[in-house]
Write a protein that holds these residues in place. Structure first.
Motif, PDB file in Angstrom:
ATOM      1  N   LYS A  51     -15.637 -13.905 -32.274  1.00 13.61           N
ATOM      2  CA  LYS A  51     -14.455 -13.388 -32.952  1.00 13.61           C
ATOM      3  C   LYS A  51     -14.773 -12.504 -34.151  1.00 13.61           C
ATOM      4  N   GLY A  82     -11.096 -12.151 -29.510  1.00 14.63           N
ATOM      5  CA  GLY A  82     -12.519 -12.364 -29.272  1.00 14.63           C
ATOM      6  C   GLY A  82     -13.053 -11.621 -28.062  1.00 14.63           C
ATOM      7  N   ASP A  99     -12.298 -22.608 -34.115  1.00 13.01           N
ATOM      8  CA  ASP A  99     -13.397 -21.650 -34.298  1.00 13.01           C
ATOM      9  C   ASP A  99     -14.529 -22.315 -35.058  1.00 13.01           C
TER      10      ASP A  99
END
Length: 168
Positions: free
Chosen positions: A41, A77, A115
């Motif tokens: 990302k 991403g 994440d």
């Protein structure tokens, strides 16, 4: 840059030379394990000094203060695969003193609820004792399970097409 002056009919007696005082980084990502997949990302180059101008008195590049530079940033991403793929934009900067630099990398691996940011990922370039001016480095960020490591190799800048102009 030194001043160049004359008339349009003057014969040019010296070459104009362009020196590259900057280093460049391009980034690639790859999943080296194959049994985990996910998305990258964000990639941030740490403590880079970017050019901000040229001092015309000294012919030297002027650099801004060291700062973190975002190379890639996408909330959706980029998928990780077994084949390397380019991620982000090339960045030109004042060469680092040694042969290492640091990056922050944010990923979301499949099956993970959030994440994961890997801070201060050490990247070491091969073959050069330090980042060299005029050299582009291809940095590969390799993902192995839930770890990330970086390596770099020299990637020569390609010569562009010749160009010219007739000024009458």
């Amino acid at each position: 840059a030194r001043a160049v002056s004359g008339a349009k009919f003057d014969v040019i007696t010296s070459d104009l030379i362009f020196n590259r005082p900057l280093s460049q980084i391009t980034t690639k990502v790859v999943n080296t394990v194959g049994n985990n997949s996910g998305v990258v990302k964000k990639i941030v180059l740490k403590s880079a000094q970017l050019p901000v101008g040229v001092d015309l008195r000294s012919d030297e590049v002027v650099y801004g203060p060291a700062r973190d530079v975002t190379i890639y940033d996408d909330a959706t991403g980029m998928s990780l695969g077994l084949v390397e793929k380019g991620a982000g934009i090339p960045v030109m900067f004042r060469p680092f003193a040694g042969n290492t630099c640091y990056m922050d990398v944010t990923v979301r691996m499949d099956g993970q609820p959030a994440d994961n940011t890997f801070s201060d990922v050490l990247v070491t370039i091969d073959n050069d004792p330090k980042f060299m001016p005029g050299v582009s480095y291809a940095i590969t960020l390799s993902f192995a399970r839930y770890d990330v490591f970086g390596t770099g190799v020299i990637m020569p800048w390609a010569d562009g097409d010749d160009g010219g102009s007739d000024l009458d």
